[in-house]
Design a protein around this motif. Sequence first.
Motif, PDB file in Angstrom:
ATOM      1  N   ASP A 143       6.162   9.698  17.532  1.00  0.00           N
ATOM      2  CA  ASP A 143       5.409   8.453  17.697  1.00  0.00           C
ATOM      3  C   ASP A 143       3.944   8.815  17.870  1.00  0.00           C
ATOM      4  N   VAL A 144       3.079   8.106  17.156  1.00  0.00           N
ATOM      5  CA  VAL A 144       1.642   8.341  17.238  1.00  0.00           C
ATOM      6  C   VAL A 144       0.988   7.072  17.763  1.00  0.00           C
ATOM      7  N   ASP A 145       0.115   7.240  18.754  1.00  0.00           N
ATOM      8  CA  ASP A 145      -0.555   6.055  19.349  1.00  0.00           C
ATOM      9  C   ASP A 145      -1.593   5.491  18.425  1.00  0.00           C
ATOM     10  N   GLY A 183       5.453   3.672   3.085  1.00  0.00           N
ATOM     11  CA  GLY A 183       4.026   3.686   3.391  1.00  0.00           C
ATOM     12  C   GLY A 183       3.151   4.138   2.245  1.00  0.00           C
ATOM     13  N   ARG A 184       3.681   4.091   1.011  1.00  0.00           N
ATOM     14  CA  ARG A 184       2.908   4.547  -0.135  1.00  0.00           C
ATOM     15  C   ARG A 184       1.635   3.736  -0.312  1.00  0.00           C
ATOM     16  N   GLU A 185       0.529   4.414  -0.510  1.00  0.00           N
ATOM     17  CA  GLU A 185      -0.761   3.793  -0.811  1.00  0.00           C
ATOM     18  C   GLU A 185      -1.146   4.008  -2.266  1.00  0.00           C
ATOM     19  N   ARG A 243       8.788   3.488  11.342  1.00  0.00           N
ATOM     20  CA  ARG A 243       7.760   2.513  11.694  1.00  0.00           C
ATOM     21  C   ARG A 243       6.389   3.105  11.364  1.00  0.00           C
ATOM     22  N   ARG A 244       5.391   2.225  11.265  1.00  0.00           N
ATOM     23  CA  ARG A 244       4.031   2.665  10.920  1.00  0.00           C
ATOM     24  C   ARG A 244       3.472   3.684  11.907  1.00  0.00           C
TER      25      ARG A 244
END
Length: 169
Positions: free
Chosen positions: A167-169, A131-133, A148-149
């Motif tokens: 897990d985040v919504d 997930g590196r930006e 997962r994202r």
Amino acid sequence: MSETHEDIEVLIKKMAEDLRDHLARSGITDPVMVGIHTGGAWVAERLHRLLDLEQPLGTLDISFYRDDFTRIGLNPQVRPSHLPFDVDGRHVILVDDVLSTGRTVRAALNELFDYGRPATVTLAVLVERDGRELPVQADVTGRHMALRRNQHVKLSGPDPLELKVQDVD
């Protein structure tokens, strides 16, 4: 999914060995260590002890250096940064708990350079995830986690340390 205190201590011991090797290969002697609040400071305390570093441990609170500060708002537990040594010309080991987007490390580097110009900065992280930006990579990593994202890694502690994937919504 979670990592137990014992699992984390094994990862930190591996990180200490990898840091010793990295420093020796780089010809670095007498480095200073800085942990990023909060989880990075907890990991740094253990690494500092295992490496038996002479200089005291430093800490950074990068809350005001975040580029998403206006979006996330003020952290209610802002702590002062504490660097009990001169940064200029020093070899700095920067420690964080989780490397994800790279934005925390960027903020930490900005603050660190406000204190002076280090000779080198070695980045050590307990967990590296996708997930590196920003183009940031760790020199020493405890482990890589493919998530997962909508999943986040959270280190709780300080004693005992426990890693949890949420897990985040």
